[in-house]
Design a protein around this motif. Sequence first.
Motif, PDB file in Angstrom:
ATOM      1  N   ASP A 181       0.824  -1.212   0.000  1.00  0.00           N
ATOM      2  CA  ASP A 181       0.000   0.000   0.000  1.00  0.00           C
ATOM      3  C   ASP A 181       0.857   1.261   0.000  1.00  0.00           C
ATOM      4  OD1 ASP A 181      -2.754   1.087   0.191  1.00  0.00           O
ATOM      5  OD2 ASP A 181      -2.036   1.909   2.103  1.00  0.00           O
ATOM      6  N   TYR A 182       2.141   1.110   0.344  1.00  0.00           N
ATOM      7  CA  TYR A 182       3.035   2.271   0.420  1.00  0.00           C
ATOM      8  C   TYR A 182       4.457   1.808   0.191  1.00  0.00           C
ATOM      9  CZ  TYR A 182       5.977   5.879   2.580  1.00  0.00           C
ATOM     10  OH  TYR A 182       6.955   6.801   2.829  1.00  0.00           O
ATOM     11  N   VAL A 213       3.109   0.153  -5.570  1.00  0.00           N
ATOM     12  CA  VAL A 213       1.865   0.027  -4.815  1.00  0.00           C
ATOM     13  C   VAL A 213       0.920  -0.885  -5.579  1.00  0.00           C
ATOM     14  CG1 VAL A 213      -0.175   1.273  -3.995  1.00  0.00           C
ATOM     15  CG2 VAL A 213       2.100   2.290  -3.724  1.00  0.00           C
ATOM     16  N   ARG A 285      -1.514  -3.103   2.820  1.00  0.00           N
ATOM     17  CA  ARG A 285      -2.875  -2.616   2.995  1.00  0.00           C
ATOM     18  C   ARG A 285      -3.363  -3.048   4.368  1.00  0.00           C
ATOM     19  NH1 ARG A 285      -5.584  -4.060  -2.931  1.00  0.00           N
ATOM     20  NH2 ARG A 285      -4.436  -2.434  -4.110  1.00  0.00           N
TER      21      ARG A 285
END
Length: 453
Positions: A181-182, A213, A285
């Motif tokens: 997610d990052y 991502v 996530r």
Amino acid sequence: MTALLYTLGVLAFVLAILVSIGLHELGHLVPAKKFGAKVPQWFIGFGPTVWSRQIGETEYGVKAIPLGGYVKIVGMLPPGAEELVEETTYDEDGEPVHRVRRSNTGMFTQLISDARAAEWEYVKEHDADKLFYRLPWWQKVIVMAGGPTVNITIAFLIFLGIFATVGIKTQEAVPGQPVVDYVADCVVPASESGRECTEDDPVAPARASGIRVGDRIVSLNGTEIEEWSQLQELIRANDDGRAVIGLVRDGKPTEVTTNTTVTARPTSADDATLRQVGFLGVSPRTRIVTETGGVLFTLEQMGHMTVDTVQALGTLPLKVYDVGQAILGLEERAIDSPVSIVGGGRFAGEAASDTSVDVTDRLLFLLTLIASFNFFIGMFNFVPLLPLDGGHIAGALFEALRRGLARLFGRPDPGHVDVAKLLPVAYVVGLAMLVMGVVLILGDLIVPLHLAG
């Protein structure tokens, strides 16, 4: 507007702590009066008196330096038969006054005698039955435990309100193979987490390898990944070694190769201690999980807090030393280092002025901060060392044990425990507390921690 909110946050926190201090002292005053002890003073703060009012035999007031408070209970130290000689004189109203003059010399005996003299200098004859040391041991315990118990009760009530309504919100990785997610751009020290990258910061291994991502991580160095926690452990154990990472991108398997880098990081959400571990620079996530509960749930959570606080108290001197090292620029300040009321005020101000966060969440943070400070103050005061409340409690319990054993074996009553003999220890502990307080205040001014950190 931001400056105003910051100031309001700081003022709200400081006011709440001062009220907590006042209630702490009331926790001593109320049972002391109930048991017949004389309580001539109740004050918030130290230094010159700003305001005071006499109600009955007690003077209530506020002093200029808001860094604590005290309640004066007459007769905390018993007279020492071998060290002190009591004599009676008369004041200007003709009231008999019991004074104590020193009859000993020597560094420690003189310190003790000076303390006794200050304690007994103006004890009037009709105060003989109002002296603290003459109370039964169990009443002494209740009086001295009253203060820190009030702080812990305040913490309990605040936590109960939060846990019963909002609950504990935790962020956890979505179950299954982690989806990125990052991706970090650079490696930022844990103590500076949240700041922008600079030219001096090394590129994060994940960024250098081309991880994106949305990628799903399925393996690391040939080990199949089933969940985020497993991947974390493998990355940390990899140190600065080669990392072959299997991915699924847009439904297609692919593979990237990089080298994890070693940096100081907390090893878990429950342990903020920094350790040198491997670092990749990705986050999965996540989802928010909320757990609520009532009295039993709150007691359970505070039980965990008690264990954590006792462990923190055991390492407090070392952590304060590390803050001193950070002040001198010899090392970075750890994100789990203790803070003073100055640091707490900074946290409150930063939270209150962060308009990107919902007002409710800002209020919850402030309440949690106030509850946490109260809980720590309560636990700290139960440490069985003079001049802390726990030192007097320990003295009363020892008195009960000693007298109980004397009755059991038919021996003469050994009398009251003379806590004055432990005053040299109290002075050392008090000096250590003063030094630690000054170091933490300076640390919060020179190398402050921030909420982003």
